[in-house]
Each structure stands twice: as structure tokens, then as C-alpha cells.
Scaffold this motif. Structure first.
Motif, short mmCIF file in Angstrom:
data_model
loop_
_atom_site.label_atom_id
_atom_site.label_comp_id
_atom_site.label_asym_id
_atom_site.label_seq_id
_atom_site.Cartn_x
_atom_site.Cartn_y
_atom_site.Cartn_z
N GLU A 1 -2.74 -3.37 -7.14
CA GLU A 1 -2.97 -4.66 -7.80
C GLU A 1 -1.85 -4.99 -8.78
N GLU A 2 -1.30 -3.96 -9.41
CA GLU A 2 -0.21 -4.18 -10.36
C GLU A 2 1.03 -4.73 -9.65
N ILE A 3 1.31 -4.22 -8.45
CA ILE A 3 2.46 -4.71 -7.68
C ILE A 3 2.20 -6.13 -7.22
N ARG A 4 1.01 -6.38 -6.67
CA ARG A 4 0.68 -7.73 -6.19
C ARG A 4 0.74 -8.76 -7.31
N GLN A 5 0.30 -8.35 -8.48
CA GLN A 5 0.30 -9.26 -9.62
C GLN A 5 1.72 -9.69 -9.98
N LYS A 6 2.66 -8.75 -9.92
CA LYS A 6 4.05 -9.08 -10.25
C LYS A 6 4.62 -10.07 -9.24
N VAL A 7 4.31 -9.84 -7.95
CA VAL A 7 4.83 -10.74 -6.92
C VAL A 7 4.17 -12.11 -7.02
N LEU B 1 15.12 -11.16 -6.29
CA LEU B 1 14.47 -9.86 -6.31
C LEU B 1 13.54 -9.74 -7.50
N ILE B 2 12.45 -9.00 -7.34
CA ILE B 2 11.48 -8.78 -8.42
C ILE B 2 11.38 -7.29 -8.67
N ARG B 3 11.62 -6.89 -9.92
CA ARG B 3 11.53 -5.47 -10.26
C ARG B 3 10.08 -5.01 -10.25
N ILE B 4 9.84 -3.90 -9.55
CA ILE B 4 8.49 -3.33 -9.49
C ILE B 4 8.36 -2.12 -10.39
N ALA B 5 9.42 -1.31 -10.48
CA ALA B 5 9.35 -0.10 -11.31
C ALA B 5 10.76 0.31 -11.72
N ARG B 6 10.84 0.95 -12.89
CA ARG B 6 12.10 1.49 -13.39
C ARG B 6 11.98 2.99 -13.55
N GLY B 7 13.15 3.64 -13.68
CA GLY B 7 13.16 5.07 -13.96
C GLY B 7 12.63 5.91 -12.83
N GLU C 1 0.83 -1.21 0.00
CA GLU C 1 0.00 0.00 0.00
C GLU C 1 0.86 1.26 0.00
N ARG C 2 1.88 1.28 0.85
CA ARG C 2 2.75 2.45 0.92
C ARG C 2 3.60 2.58 -0.34
N LEU C 3 4.11 1.47 -0.83
CA LEU C 3 4.93 1.47 -2.04
C LEU C 3 4.13 1.99 -3.24
N ALA C 4 2.89 1.54 -3.35
CA ALA C 4 2.04 1.98 -4.46
C ALA C 4 1.80 3.49 -4.39
#
Length: 594
Positions: free
Chosen positions: A127-133, A143-149, A116-119
Motif C-alpha cells: 500500500e505504501e508503494i501504491r500510495q506513492k504512485v 521516475l518516482i522514488r520508492i526507496a533509498r539506501g 507485490e514482488r517489489l514490496a
């Protein structure tokens, strides 16, 4: 004196209200025996469970323990740089901050608050973060990349919340950079993360979820060379994820640098000439098939894919009118440019040799259909050269009708129409050269004379890409060889890129004279300031406006370059709309040579 009873005769007197038993010793033995059995059963159960855990599931439990204390930190290789033919950088790599999650650092239930805080900080849907995990698995040790740039503000915010964001790491990695922005975007393509479907196809090649791959253009087609080899570290961590020691590491190996046949300066001229007109311009060397320029509009800036694409950004891109379609590789009716093929079929079949003269008319009638001359009157008697110069429909319609459909179809395919050229781009269309079988399958109707006449002037079912049309002009320019267009610069002999069509010298000379006459006396006479030969085309495209074509080569007496321009639904004639575009690119090339 009272008597005392003998000791052996004494009889025990029980106390009032109490009972006595003679089996005290036997009862104690029985209790001990029962307790022993129970103890043995308990110990046996515990022992068998320990044996099961150690022997049967020992390896699995050991792996789980290792995963909890050993973390794999992959090291992304630097992607190979892409250069133009003169060494100008077209695609390279730059450093960027990315944020990663280490799923195993927390339990699945404890991730909610962190996500929640990361989003909120990254402005990404939870939901986009949870889906990646979820796709990777919450027990994943990598490690799983969540965002770039990440920008400075996001990096600062994440560091401020560091104590509350267990299992979150910020790292620096290389991302793709295109210094010329949208220049040559359809050729270069872009890079992005693998999705689940792509991963399924690439697992065997060592790809993992989150890997960056080429998604289009040469980034995709030359992926294996550009990618490089991943490296990484295995580190031991404590329960809080703090690194205790490095167990082993492998250095990443950079991808291979690639040199393309493109000329960046000529590409700029082609793109500027096309402007905001929907269509394409292709330039290639007719001697060996090297693609010097390939511009298509609408276009896009591939740099945007080095970061996160929001739904709004994607919607705005689509609103441009399919910017990801490379119109240089898409099929359209080639119109009168196709008359080069018809003329070749007539002469090579010997039914209409180079000296043939035919009368032209206001129209050709076949059954109940009239195929009209574009000037609505006819041009009188014409030979090949003047018929090409004035682009007579009824002249070439008679040639097509005379040689018959199968002969015309055969020569169309010899020139390369109806199949992919072989260029290193997966989005290429093969166009369409219809025949009797195709028409039966698609229309349940036989091939007619009208179909042959339509094909002879580049209309009807016929579809050709601007690149295929450029290959056709190259045949005339280089002396009768069909070239394989290519983008990867390789030191090979010209002969390895060419296949002879075995044209008669008289056929070639007649074609060259006709295409030169277009510029000197015919429909392209306003382009005479450039020493080239060429042919225009105006294609019917109902219900929309007409398409405009022009293709040519220069210098006409010693060709070094072929240029084809196509303007989709421009509504104007080929010589008026597309002709000046070809002339500008040819002129820029010749001036650059000087």
C-alpha cells in the motif's frame, strides 16, 4: 399459309407464375441515391471526428504521444556541506542506491504483480508503494522514488527479477550523511521527502513530490541555500522503456556550502556534560551572539532519515521522551536567574538605586499568600550584591513589588523575554511574559501584587528558554547590549548583532559585582575554580520535581563566553546540579583557548 403478325404488334407473353414491372430503371437510381446519402453521412462523421481529434484535441493527444515516448530523468543536485566554525564537516552527502518506478511503463492494472514482488524484496508494504504512485499519477512520465539506501542483497534480488519488473530502475543518488551522528542534531536537523502538505506549500518554488528537503534545524531554515538546482535529461524511449537517444540535458548545480558558528569540540563537551540528563546547554559569544554550542537531550541520530523510517523505528524514537524537542528553545520558569532583570528594573527605575539596602524576612505576606525565603529565615539587611550572592527571594520580591508590574514587565521585554530571539531555527518558542491583558484573556482575572512578586523571582506565569536566559547574561557580560543569537557564520561587525539597553554604568557594575559574588562567596562558591560570574536558579515545577538552572560568563573581567545549563525536573538545586555543568563547559573553552 399461316399469317404472321406484324412486328409492331407483338405482345410479350409472361411466363406462368411471374410478374413483370415497367419501373426497373427508376428503382436502381433510388437505391444508389440512398447508398450515397449513407456513405456521405458516414464519411462526414469520420471526418468530423478526425477534425475534432486533430484540431480540438490535437495538442492534448500530441502531449500524450510524447509522454509515451519521452521520459524525463531528473538529476538531483548535491546538497551543500555544513561546516563548524573551524572547518569540521557536520553534514555532507554520500552515494546511495535508490529504486524508482516509471508509472507509464505499464498500465495501472498491470502494476499489481510488479508492486507485490517489489514490496517483498524491499520489505515495504504494498500500500505504501501504491500510495506513492497514486499521488504522482500512473500516467506520469517521470521516475518516482520508492526507496533509498538499498543494501547489496536488495540490489541483487532486484537485478535477478529484472525481466519481471518492467518499469523498475535502480539508480545512484546522493543522500545526507552526518559523520558525527547525533552531535548537534537539534541544530543541524535532518532531511527527508516532501509529504503532500509540504508540497502544496512549496510547489511555487519548483518542488515536486519525492523531493528531499530540510525538515528541521538549519537544514530547514537554510534550505534555499543548501538545496542547489535540479538538472536532468529528456530521453526518447521505445515501448519497453529502453532509451533510444538523449534529447537534451541540464547539469545539476550543487547547493551552497554553509559555515556555522558552532564549535564542534565545544559541542562535544556540552553534549557529554549533559549526558543522559533531560535538559539543555547553550554557549554563545556575548560580544556578537554567535552560538558556540547548543546541546539538548534526549536527542536522535539524523542519519536514520537518509533511509526509510519504519513505524517501529518511529515508535522507538518517541519512547525516548520527545527527542525532537530542542529544549534550548523551549520555555520553562527561569527561577532566580531572572533576578538579573528584577535588579535592573529596580536600579534603572531609580526607586531602588545601586546603594539600596533592604531587610529580608522569612517570608513576604501579600493578602492571604506568603512568599517564603528559601532558607526559611531571611538573611537580615542586604544590598544588591549580597542579595544576588545568596539569591534572596524576599529582597527581590520587595524590589518587584516596589517598581510595580508594568515596570518589571517592560524591563523583561527589553532583555528579550516574551519574544523569539531571532535565531535561524523555526522551532524556537518566544517564552511568556504575562501582563494584565494576558491574564484577563486566559484567567478572566486582574493582575495582582502577588503576580508581580512571583515574576520578580522568575516564577508564576513567566516562561523563558535557555537561549533567552543566555542572551540576558550576555547583556551584563558585554556592557549592556542585547545580542541577536545566530548560527550562520557571517563576516559582520559586532555592532550589527547588538542593541544597546542604555543601562547606567552603576547598574552594570552592581550586576557584575553581584554575579561574581555568587561564585566567590555565595551559592556557587564550589565553582570558584573557574574564573567566571553567574547565577543559579531552582524552579518549582509541580507536580514534578524542580528544574535546575545555572548561567554564567567567563572570564569574569573580560567575558568571551556565556554558558547556560538547564536540567528539567532534576529535583536538585541550581548550584548543585546545573552549576557544575556550566563550569565544565567554561573550563573546556578556556583550556581550548590556551
Amino acid at each position: 399459309m399461316a399469317r404472321v403478325a406484324p412486328i409492331g404488334k407483338i405482345t410479350p407473353i409472361s411466363q406462368a407464375g411471374r410478374k413483370t414491372t415497367q419501373r426497373t430503371v427508376g428503382g436502381t437510381y433510388q437505391a444508389v441515391f440512398v447508398m450515397g446519402i449513407i456513405s456521405l453521412l458516414l464519411l462526414g462523421g469520420i471526418g468530423s471526428r478526425l477534425a475534432y481529434l486533430q484540431i480540438v484535441e490535437g495538442k492534448t493527444n500530441q502531449e500524450r504521444a510524447e509522454n509515451n515516448r519521452i521520459r524525463t530523468i531528473p538529476k538531483q543536485p548535491v546538497r551543500g556541506t555544513i561546516f563548524d566554525r573551524k572547518g569540521k564537516v557536520l553534514a555532507s552527502s554520500r552515494l546511495s542506491h535508490s529504486v524508482f518506478i516509471w508509472p507509464i511503463a505499464q498500465t495501472k492494472n498491470n502494476w499489481d504483480k510488479t508492486v507485490e514482488r517489489l514490496a517483498r524484496v524491499l520489505e515495504i508494504p504494498e500500500e505504501e508503494i501504491r500510495q506513492k504512485v497514486t499521488q504522482s499519477d500512473y500516467s506520469a512520465p517521470t521516475l518516482i522514488r520508492i526507496a533509498r539506501g538499498l543494501d547489496v542483497g536488495q540490489i541483487t534480488a532486484l537485478k535477478e527479477y529484472n525481466s519481471d519488473l518492467e518499469g523498475i530502475e535502480i539508480d545512484i543518488e546522493h543522500v545526507r550523511d552526518y559523520p558525527e551522528e547525533d552531535l548537534g542534531a537539534h541544530v543541524l536537523g535532518y532531511t527527508g521527502e516532501l509529504d503532500a502538505e509540504q508540497l502544496e506549500k512549496r510547489k511555487k518554488d519548483g518542488y515536486r513530490l519525492g523531493d528531499i528537503v530540510g525538515q528541521m534545524g538549519v537544514e530547514e531554515s537554510l534550505e534555499s541555500q543548501l538545496r542547489g538546482e535540479w538538472g536532468g535529461k529528456q530521453v526518447e524511449v521505445n515501448g519497453k522503456g529502453k532509451v533510444l537517444r538523449i534529447l537534451g540535458q541540464k547539469e545539476a548545480k550543487a547547493g551552497k556550502d554553509i559555515t556555522l558558528t558552532l564549535d564542534a569540540e565545544l559541542q562535544k563537551v556540552a553534549a557529554a556534560t549533559l549526558g543522559r540528563r533531560k535538559g539543555a546547554i547553550v554557549a554563545l559569544d556575548p560580544r556578537n551572539g554567535e552560538v558556540l554550542a547548543m546541546a539538548s537531550y534526549p536527542t536522535f541520530d539524523p542519519n536514520i532519515f537518509s533511509g526509510r523510517i519504519t513505524p517501529q523505528m518511529w515508535e522507538e524514537l518517541q519512547g525516548e521522551g520527545n527527542p525532537f524537542v530542542n529544549r534550548a528553545l523551549r520555555g520553562f520558569p527561569p527561577a532566580s536567574t531572572f533576578k538579573v532583570v528584577t535588579a535592573t528594573a529596580g536600579m534603572e527605575s531609580e526607586k531602588y538605586p545601586p546603594g539600596t539596602v533592604l531587610n529580608t524576612f522569612a517570608y513576604l505576606r501579600v493578602g492571604g499568600t506568603a512568599f517564603g525565603e528559601w532558607n526559611k529565615a531571611g538573611f537580615g539587611p542586604l544590598g544588591y550584591v549580597r542579595a544576588m550572592a545568596w539569591s534572596s527571594n524576599t529582597f527581590f520580591g520587595q524590589i518587584g513589588r516596589g517598581v510595580s508590574g508594568p515596570t518589571l514587565i517592560d524591563w523583561s521585554r527589553r532583555y528579550g523575554f516574551g519574544e523569539k530571539t531571532g535565531i535561524e531555527l523555526s522551532s524556537e518558542s518566544g517564552g511568556l511574559i504575562a501582563d494584565e491583558k494576558w491574564k484577563q484573556e486566559n484567567y478572566d482575572w486582574e493582575w495582582t501584587v502577588g503576580d508581580t512578586i512571583n515574576m520578580s523571582i522568575g516564577q508564576g506565569f513567566t516562561q523563558a528558554t535557555p537561549l533567552q536566559v543566555a542572551v540576558m547574561f550576555a547583556v551584563v557580560a558585554n556592557g549592556g547590549y542585547r545580542v541577536t543569537p545566530h548560527l550562520f557564520k557571517e563576516e559582520k561587525d559586532e555592532s550589527e548583532w547588538r542593541t544597546s539597553l542604555d543601562l547606567e554604568p552603576e547598574t552594570l557594575e552592581t550586576l557584575r559585582s553581584g554575579l561574581r559574588a555568587v561564585i566567590t562567596t555565595g551559592t556557587g562558591s564550589k565553582l570558584g575554580y573557574v574564573p567566571m560570574a553567574g547565577k543559579s536558579g531552582t524552579a518549582e515545577a509541580p507536580p514534578g520535581p524542580t528544574h535546575a538552572w545555572f548561567g554564567g560568563y567567563a572570564p569574569y573581567n573580560d567575558p568571551e563566553i556565556v554558558v547556560v545549563a538547564f536540567a528539567e525536573n532534576s529535583g536538585g538545586g541550581g548550584s548543585k546540579v546545573a552549576g557544575p555543568m556550566v563550569a565544565k563547559v567554561v573550563d573546556a573553552y578556556l583550556k581550548g583557548k590556551k
